[in-house]
Design a protein around this motif. Structure first.
Motif, PDB file in Angstrom:
ATOM      1  N   PHE A   1      27.194   2.089  37.322  1.00 57.49           N
ATOM      2  CA  PHE A   1      28.446   1.487  37.858  1.00 57.49           C
ATOM      3  C   PHE A   1      28.191   0.123  38.363  1.00 57.49           C
ATOM      4  CE2 PHE A   1      29.064   5.778  37.139  1.00 57.49           C
ATOM      5  CZ  PHE A   1      30.115   5.991  36.873  1.00 57.49           C
ATOM      6  N   LEU A   2      29.130  -0.913  37.812  1.00 53.30           N
ATOM      7  CA  LEU A   2      28.967  -2.102  38.736  1.00 53.30           C
ATOM      8  C   LEU A   2      30.305  -2.489  39.254  1.00 53.30           C
ATOM      9  CD1 LEU A   2      27.606  -4.913  38.585  1.00 53.30           C
ATOM     10  CD2 LEU A   2      28.585  -5.565  36.463  1.00 53.30           C
ATOM     11  N   HIS A   3      30.115  -2.563  40.705  1.00 57.39           N
ATOM     12  CA  HIS A   3      31.256  -3.041  41.496  1.00 57.39           C
ATOM     13  C   HIS A   3      31.250  -4.484  41.985  1.00 57.39           C
ATOM     14  CE1 HIS A   3      31.679   1.525  41.653  1.00 57.39           C
ATOM     15  NE2 HIS A   3      30.375   1.618  42.006  1.00 57.39           N
ATOM     16  N   ARG A   4      32.290  -5.093  42.253  1.00 57.83           N
ATOM     17  CA  ARG A   4      32.319  -6.252  42.737  1.00 57.83           C
ATOM     18  C   ARG A   4      33.268  -6.322  44.017  1.00 57.83           C
ATOM     19  NH1 ARG A   4      31.971  -7.110  37.164  1.00 57.83           N
ATOM     20  NH2 ARG A   4      30.494  -8.401  36.351  1.00 57.83           N
ATOM     21  N   LYS A   5      32.444  -6.568  45.118  1.00 56.36           N
ATOM     22  CA  LYS A   5      33.244  -6.307  46.278  1.00 56.36           C
ATOM     23  C   LYS A   5      32.919  -7.371  47.336  1.00 56.36           C
ATOM     24  CE  LYS A   5      33.439  -1.517  46.162  1.00 56.36           C
ATOM     25  NZ  LYS A   5      33.274  -0.004  46.731  1.00 56.36           N
TER      26      LYS A   5
ATOM     27  N   ASP B   1      28.330  -9.076  45.777  1.00 54.57           N
ATOM     28  CA  ASP B   1      29.319  -9.638  46.652  1.00 54.57           C
ATOM     29  C   ASP B   1      30.125 -10.683  45.910  1.00 54.57           C
ATOM     30  OD1 ASP B   1      30.453 -11.168  48.541  1.00 54.57           O
ATOM     31  OD2 ASP B   1      28.811 -11.180  49.880  1.00 54.57           O
ATOM     32  N   ILE B   2      31.387 -10.767  45.719  1.00 51.75           N
ATOM     33  CA  ILE B   2      32.322 -11.467  44.909  1.00 51.75           C
ATOM     34  C   ILE B   2      32.499 -12.838  45.657  1.00 51.75           C
ATOM     35  CG2 ILE B   2      33.374  -9.961  43.651  1.00 51.75           C
ATOM     36  CD1 ILE B   2      35.831 -10.040  45.438  1.00 51.75           C
ATOM     37  N   ARG B   3      32.009 -13.154  46.949  1.00 44.61           N
ATOM     38  CA  ARG B   3      32.261 -14.068  47.659  1.00 44.61           C
ATOM     39  C   ARG B   3      31.226 -15.062  47.407  1.00 44.61           C
ATOM     40  NH1 ARG B   3      31.753 -11.238  53.229  1.00 44.61           N
ATOM     41  NH2 ARG B   3      29.994 -10.010  52.089  1.00 44.61           N
ATOM     42  N   GLU B   4      30.254 -14.776  46.431  1.00 47.83           N
ATOM     43  CA  GLU B   4      29.223 -15.626  45.950  1.00 47.83           C
ATOM     44  C   GLU B   4      29.499 -16.211  44.737  1.00 47.83           C
ATOM     45  OE1 GLU B   4      26.210 -16.352  47.242  1.00 47.83           O
ATOM     46  OE2 GLU B   4      26.064 -14.906  48.840  1.00 47.83           O
ATOM     47  N   PRO B   5      29.118 -17.585  44.429  1.00 49.17           N
ATOM     48  CA  PRO B   5      29.594 -18.059  43.270  1.00 49.17           C
ATOM     49  C   PRO B   5      29.208 -17.142  42.095  1.00 49.17           C
ATOM     50  CG  PRO B   5      28.376 -19.700  44.675  1.00 49.17           C
ATOM     51  CD  PRO B   5      28.144 -18.286  45.320  1.00 49.17           C
ATOM     52  N   ILE B   6      29.843 -17.667  40.953  1.00 47.08           N
ATOM     53  CA  ILE B   6      29.548 -16.511  39.938  1.00 47.08           C
ATOM     54  C   ILE B   6      28.395 -16.590  39.209  1.00 47.08           C
ATOM     55  CG2 ILE B   6      30.542 -18.203  37.996  1.00 47.08           C
ATOM     56  CD1 ILE B   6      31.600 -14.432  38.152  1.00 47.08           C
ATOM     57  N   ILE B   7      27.658 -17.874  39.326  1.00 44.29           N
ATOM     58  CA  ILE B   7      26.400 -17.972  38.657  1.00 44.29           C
ATOM     59  C   ILE B   7      25.495 -17.313  39.572  1.00 44.29           C
ATOM     60  CG2 ILE B   7      26.765 -20.185  37.199  1.00 44.29           C
ATOM     61  CD1 ILE B   7      25.727 -21.989  39.313  1.00 44.29           C
TER      62      ILE B   7
ATOM     63  N   GLU C   1      22.659 -13.627  39.145  1.00 47.20           N
ATOM     64  CA  GLU C   1      21.189 -13.603  39.731  1.00 47.20           C
ATOM     65  C   GLU C   1      21.173 -12.206  40.482  1.00 47.20           C
ATOM     66  OE1 GLU C   1      19.970 -17.127  41.369  1.00 47.20           O
ATOM     67  OE2 GLU C   1      20.925 -18.232  39.590  1.00 47.20           O
ATOM     68  N   ILE C   2      22.129 -12.125  41.351  1.00 51.68           N
ATOM     69  CA  ILE C   2      22.009 -10.986  42.249  1.00 51.68           C
ATOM     70  C   ILE C   2      22.174  -9.687  41.257  1.00 51.68           C
ATOM     71  CG2 ILE C   2      23.753  -9.670  43.758  1.00 51.68           C
ATOM     72  CD1 ILE C   2      24.452 -12.502  44.967  1.00 51.68           C
ATOM     73  N   PHE C   3      22.841  -9.456  40.322  1.00 52.85           N
ATOM     74  CA  PHE C   3      22.994  -8.251  39.337  1.00 52.85           C
ATOM     75  C   PHE C   3      21.614  -8.176  38.813  1.00 52.85           C
ATOM     76  CE2 PHE C   3      23.004  -6.988  34.776  1.00 52.85           C
ATOM     77  CZ  PHE C   3      23.528  -5.579  35.070  1.00 52.85           C
ATOM     78  N   PHE C   4      20.881  -9.335  38.431  1.00 52.11           N
ATOM     79  CA  PHE C   4      19.485  -8.921  37.857  1.00 52.11           C
ATOM     80  C   PHE C   4      18.441  -8.534  38.998  1.00 52.11           C
ATOM     81  CE2 PHE C   4      20.797 -12.606  34.623  1.00 52.11           C
ATOM     82  CZ  PHE C   4      21.142 -11.504  33.532  1.00 52.11           C
ATOM     83  N   HIS C   5      18.772  -8.958  40.058  1.00 56.78           N
ATOM     84  CA  HIS C   5      17.855  -8.546  41.068  1.00 56.78           C
ATOM     85  C   HIS C   5      17.877  -7.026  41.265  1.00 56.78           C
ATOM     86  CE1 HIS C   5      15.691  -9.024  45.084  1.00 56.78           C
ATOM     87  NE2 HIS C   5      16.442  -8.050  45.195  1.00 56.78           N
TER      88      HIS C   5
END
Length: 168
Positions: free
Chosen positions: A44-48, A66-72, A76-80
């Motif tokens: 499950f992928l959540h963006r908050k 964290d959606i406050r981060e730039p999309i790019i 990287e956070i997702f891969f981490h």
């Protein structure tokens, strides 16, 4: 002009990521999609608006970005976090420092390889003066990550060519 990458020796982790992507039919830079990868892995992928983390509880696996981060940066956070779910076990809060550092080393490298996988290096015009910008646009990650990966690729090609020439 493209640099010859046939001399590049992959690491076991690069091979792992390439095999993972091929099993998901991810062959081109535009095929890399966090939602697709998460769905295929039953994550499950959540963006908050909260700090990123991953969770594994029973059969539930989730990643919060964290959606406050730039999309790019979000990519990287997702891969981490994906690396933690796919390759690690245990609670980092209670594990010994050395093991936690090893996991973080793994996630750092996994992130580079998942963002810019070996089997897609041939799409990168490595000798172009605007290669970093092209990589950012192609792979949708930060210039810093692109630069790290580019340095790593060029070092790998250089080492392999030296070893090849030394043998002949």
């Amino acid at each position: 002009m493209f640099i010859q990458t046939t001399y590049y020796q992959t690491t076991a982790l690069e091979d792992w990521v390439t095999n993972f992507y091929i099993k998901l039919n991810i062959y081109l830079p535009q095929d890399i999609n966090e939602d697709y990868i998460a769905r295929e892995q039953k994550i499950f992928l959540h963006r908050k608006k909260i700090a990123p983390f991953y969770q594994v509880v029973g059969k539930y696996r989730g990643i919060t970005i964290d959606i406050r981060e730039p999309i790019i940066k979000q990519r990287e956070i997702f891969f981490h976090e994906l690396c933690h779910i796919l390759r690690h076990s245990g609670n980092q809060g209670i594990m010994n420092k050395a093991f936690r550092e090893l996991q973080e080393w793994d996630t750092k490298h996994f992130t580079k390889y998942a963002a810019i996988p070996h089997h897609m290096i041939s799409y990168i015009p490595l000798n172009d003066e605007n290669v970093i910008n092209q990589m950012v646009n192609m792979f949708k990650v930060t210039p810093e990550l692109c630069e790290e990966r580019l340095v790593q690729i060029k070092k790998g090609i250089g080492k392999s060519q030296k070893n090849t020439y030394a043998l002949t």
